[in-house]
Motif scaffolding. Structure first.
Motif, PDB file in Angstrom:
ATOM      1  N   ALA A  79      -2.565  13.128  -5.075  1.00 41.32           N
ATOM      2  CA  ALA A  79      -2.463  12.686  -6.464  1.00 41.32           C
ATOM      3  C   ALA A  79      -1.073  12.090  -6.674  1.00 41.32           C
ATOM      4  N   PHE A  80      -0.996  11.046  -7.492  1.00 38.19           N
ATOM      5  CA  PHE A  80       0.266  10.363  -7.785  1.00 38.19           C
ATOM      6  C   PHE A  80       0.659  10.610  -9.236  1.00 38.19           C
ATOM      7  N   TYR A  81       1.948  10.902  -9.464  1.00 43.62           N
ATOM      8  CA  TYR A  81       2.451  11.264 -10.794  1.00 43.62           C
ATOM      9  C   TYR A  81       3.743  10.511 -11.070  1.00 43.62           C
ATOM     10  N   TRP A  82       3.866   9.924 -12.272  1.00 41.23           N
ATOM     11  CA  TRP A  82       5.094   9.258 -12.655  1.00 41.23           C
ATOM     12  C   TRP A  82       5.185   9.190 -14.180  1.00 41.23           C
ATOM     13  N   LYS A  83       6.343   8.749 -14.672  1.00 45.86           N
ATOM     14  CA  LYS A  83       6.558   8.560 -16.105  1.00 45.86           C
ATOM     15  C   LYS A  83       6.870   7.094 -16.381  1.00 45.86           C
ATOM     16  N   ASN A  84       6.442   6.612 -17.536  1.00 44.70           N
ATOM     17  CA  ASN A  84       6.784   5.249 -17.913  1.00 44.70           C
ATOM     18  C   ASN A  84       8.027   5.227 -18.799  1.00 44.70           C
ATOM     19  N   GLU A  85       8.343   4.074 -19.349  1.00 43.38           N
ATOM     20  CA  GLU A  85       9.579   3.877 -20.095  1.00 43.38           C
ATOM     21  C   GLU A  85       9.696   4.807 -21.303  1.00 43.38           C
ATOM     22  N   VAL A  86       8.571   5.113 -21.959  1.00 42.95           N
ATOM     23  CA  VAL A  86       8.618   5.958 -23.159  1.00 42.95           C
ATOM     24  C   VAL A  86       8.377   7.429 -22.841  1.00 42.95           C
ATOM     25  N   GLY A  87       8.372   7.772 -21.551  1.00 40.15           N
ATOM     26  CA  GLY A  87       8.246   9.167 -21.151  1.00 40.15           C
ATOM     27  C   GLY A  87       6.827   9.675 -20.992  1.00 40.15           C
ATOM     28  N   VAL A 136       9.352   3.287  -6.201  1.00 44.52           N
ATOM     29  CA  VAL A 136       8.778   1.964  -6.003  1.00 44.52           C
ATOM     30  C   VAL A 136       8.860   1.214  -7.321  1.00 44.52           C
ATOM     31  N   ALA A 137       9.365   0.004  -7.276  1.00 42.78           N
ATOM     32  CA  ALA A 137       9.484  -0.848  -8.460  1.00 42.78           C
ATOM     33  C   ALA A 137      10.231  -0.134  -9.591  1.00 42.78           C
ATOM     34  N   ASP A 138      11.313   0.551  -9.250  1.00 43.58           N
ATOM     35  CA  ASP A 138      12.139   1.280 -10.220  1.00 43.58           C
ATOM     36  C   ASP A 138      11.410   2.448 -10.863  1.00 43.58           C
ATOM     37  N   VAL A 139      10.364   2.929 -10.242  1.00 46.47           N
ATOM     38  CA  VAL A 139       9.585   4.052 -10.766  1.00 46.47           C
ATOM     39  C   VAL A 139       9.642   5.194  -9.752  1.00 46.47           C
ATOM     40  N   LYS A 140      10.024   6.382 -10.207  1.00 48.58           N
ATOM     41  CA  LYS A 140       9.979   7.556  -9.339  1.00 48.58           C
ATOM     42  C   LYS A 140       8.572   8.127  -9.360  1.00 48.58           C
ATOM     43  N   VAL A 141       7.954   8.194  -8.192  1.00 45.71           N
ATOM     44  CA  VAL A 141       6.580   8.680  -8.046  1.00 45.71           C
ATOM     45  C   VAL A 141       6.609   9.976  -7.251  1.00 45.71           C
ATOM     46  N   GLU A 142       5.873  10.971  -7.726  1.00 45.46           N
ATOM     47  CA  GLU A 142       5.734  12.237  -7.014  1.00 45.46           C
ATOM     48  C   GLU A 142       4.296  12.398  -6.546  1.00 45.46           C
ATOM     49  N   THR A 143       4.108  13.108  -5.444  1.00 42.35           N
ATOM     50  CA  THR A 143       2.770  13.324  -4.900  1.00 42.35           C
ATOM     51  C   THR A 143       2.416  14.802  -4.902  1.00 42.35           C
ATOM     52  N   ALA A 156       0.836  -1.200   0.000  1.00 43.38           N
ATOM     53  CA  ALA A 156       0.000   0.000   0.000  1.00 43.38           C
ATOM     54  C   ALA A 156       0.869   1.248   0.000  1.00 43.38           C
ATOM     55  N   LEU A 157       0.395   2.287  -0.696  1.00 45.27           N
ATOM     56  CA  LEU A 157       1.075   3.574  -0.744  1.00 45.27           C
ATOM     57  C   LEU A 157       0.050   4.679  -0.524  1.00 45.27           C
ATOM     58  N   CYS A 158       0.327   5.566   0.423  1.00 42.73           N
ATOM     59  CA  CYS A 158      -0.535   6.725   0.642  1.00 42.73           C
ATOM     60  C   CYS A 158       0.236   7.755   1.453  1.00 42.73           C
ATOM     61  N   SER A 159      -0.359   8.928   1.631  1.00 42.94           N
ATOM     62  CA  SER A 159       0.288   9.952   2.448  1.00 42.94           C
ATOM     63  C   SER A 159       0.234   9.558   3.917  1.00 42.94           C
ATOM     64  N   SER A 160       1.114  10.156   4.700  1.00 40.35           N
ATOM     65  CA  SER A 160       1.151   9.837   6.135  1.00 40.35           C
ATOM     66  C   SER A 160      -0.161  10.226   6.816  1.00 40.35           C
ATOM     67  N   LYS A 161      -0.779  11.329   6.391  1.00 41.71           N
ATOM     68  CA  LYS A 161      -2.062  11.716   6.984  1.00 41.71           C
ATOM     69  C   LYS A 161      -3.164  10.744   6.591  1.00 41.71           C
ATOM     70  N   THR A 162      -3.134  10.259   5.353  1.00 45.72           N
ATOM     71  CA  THR A 162      -4.128   9.267   4.946  1.00 45.72           C
ATOM     72  C   THR A 162      -3.939   7.987   5.742  1.00 45.72           C
ATOM     73  N   ALA A 163      -2.696   7.558   5.948  1.00 41.91           N
ATOM     74  CA  ALA A 163      -2.434   6.361   6.745  1.00 41.91           C
ATOM     75  C   ALA A 163      -2.961   6.532   8.162  1.00 41.91           C
ATOM     76  N   GLN A 164      -2.730   7.701   8.732  1.00 41.48           N
ATOM     77  CA  GLN A 164      -3.203   7.979  10.090  1.00 41.48           C
ATOM     78  C   GLN A 164      -4.728   7.977  10.146  1.00 41.48           C
ATOM     79  N   ALA A 165      -5.366   8.585   9.151  1.00 39.36           N
ATOM     80  CA  ALA A 165      -6.826   8.618   9.111  1.00 39.36           C
ATOM     81  C   ALA A 165      -7.399   7.208   8.964  1.00 39.36           C
ATOM     82  N   LEU A 166      -6.772   6.371   8.143  1.00 38.18           N
ATOM     83  CA  LEU A 166      -7.233   4.994   7.974  1.00 38.18           C
ATOM     84  C   LEU A 166      -7.160   4.240   9.300  1.00 38.18           C
ATOM     85  N   GLU A 167      -6.083   4.424  10.037  1.00 36.55           N
ATOM     86  CA  GLU A 167      -5.945   3.732  11.319  1.00 36.55           C
ATOM     87  C   GLU A 167      -7.005   4.184  12.310  1.00 36.55           C
TER      88      GLU A 167
END
Length: 341
Positions: free
Chosen positions: A129-137, A111-118, A80-91
């Motif tokens: 929101a989650f943002y990343w690029k794939n192999e072809v940009g 994660v998994a060789d992918v750079k993800v920005e929030t 699972a991936l989420c913000s720290s506040k979302t994790a806290q709210a879920l708990e």
């Protein structure tokens, strides 16, 4: 069989849905793409976990902690991936330990060789929101629900919501009635406001404080715990009955009827099916705001994945009419729950 526009495939993105063990669809969707290292990667978006015996995605992206985005299930996976506040709210909301990875909003991680920005969406505390690029940009952006799109980046493929995306429905056009809320507090500061415990209750507290209300606010137990954890400037917030009879109360809408009959009661919502009068305060963009968001972000293609029902299809049709290529989740095919492509 996967039903998918060739345009998405050409950009190196495969969106698909999985079926569960009962033959129905798992909530929402997954994305398949290649990383910069040439590795196939799968991100599942706001969906439930797959059984351990089945193939797992590389990550379960949880945009926020509302139940219709299925964090209650996904939070129990180490992927699972989420913000720290979302994790806290879920708990807090579900009384279980969050087992995945958490990060800040306006953060980056790998994660998994992918750079993800929030990026923030303004929907709930910690909504991401989650943002990343794939192999072809190809630039991929997953928003979840959105209230403020001003900080979201441009992208090539947008995965977004349509809670109020039906241009033919008058209820999908609205503006927050901040002035009406302020007038209500001036005329009757000892009022009860109905607001959902997570998200809406915190927004109401923020709005009330911004309008100059500095006195104590009473809150129902879970609303209170979430507000104290999520907001840094909540002010003096206490449990119900702790401040006496002259306090402003914020409780879930269904708890309004439990308060004394002589209390003035209002629901913070644009919905008209509550027994109490409402003041329009929404945590979502209306159809105009959603359209503006897509126009500003300027994707080559949009996938509308939320909510259930007809609104994703109506919003996708609206975008196509405007010349903005789109498809809704009901037009996307499925694969078996134990068979990632």
């Amino acid at each position: 069989m996967i039903s998918m526009p060739q345009q998405l495939i050409d950009m190196g993105v495969l969106a698909f849905r999985q079926t569960n063990s009962r033959g129905g669809f798992k909530p929402h969707l997954s994305l398949r793409f290649m990383s910069d290292e040439g590795r196939p990667v799968t991100f599942s978006i706001d969906t439930t976990r797959s059984p351990k015996k089945c193939s797992q995605p590389d990550a379960y992206l949880i945009t926020h902690a509302h139940s219709d985005h299925n964090g209650k299930s996904a939070m129990l996976s180490e992927r699972a991936l989420c913000s720290s506040k979302t994790a806290q709210a879920l708990e807090i909301r579900y009384g279980k330990a969050y087992k995945g990875m958490s990060m800040g909003v306006c953060d980056s991680f790998e994660v998994a060789d992918v750079k993800v920005e929030t990026f923030p969406t303004g929907h709930t505390p910690g909504s991401t929101a989650f943002y990343w690029k794939n192999e072809v940009g190809t630039r991929i952006l997953v928003t979840g629900d959105v209230k403020d799109h001003s900080m979201l980046p441009k992208c090539d493929v947008l995965i977004t919501e349509a809670n109020y995306g039906d241009p033919g429905d008058t209820s999908c056009y609205f503006e927050d009635d901040i002035e009406g809320l302020g007038q209500l507090l001036e005329e009757n500061p000892c009022v009860a406001l109905g607001a959902y415990a997570f998200g809406k209750a915190q927004r109401v507290v923020e709005l009330v404080r911004s309008l100059g209300y500095g006195d104590v606010i009473e809150m129902e137990a879970q609303s209170l715990e979430l507000t104290r954890c999520m907001l840094e400037d909540a002010g003096d917030v206490v449990g119900l009955g702790e401040a006496g009879c002259d306090a402003l109360c914020v409780v879930p809408p269904w708890d309004l009827e439990r308060l004394p009959w002589h209390t003035s009661k209002y629901v913070m919502s644009g919905r008209s099916d509550f027994r109490y009068p409402s003041i329009q305060i929404s945590d979502h963009l209306d159809v105009r705001g959603l359209t503006d968001m897509v126009s500003r972000i300027d994707p080559e293609f949009t996938v509308v994945y939320h909510p259930g029902g007809h609104r994703p299809g109506r919003f996708a049709a609206h975008l196509n009419y405007l010349g903005l290529g789109a498809i809704s989740i009901d037009r996307i095919g499925n694969v078996l729950s134990n068979d990632f492509i």
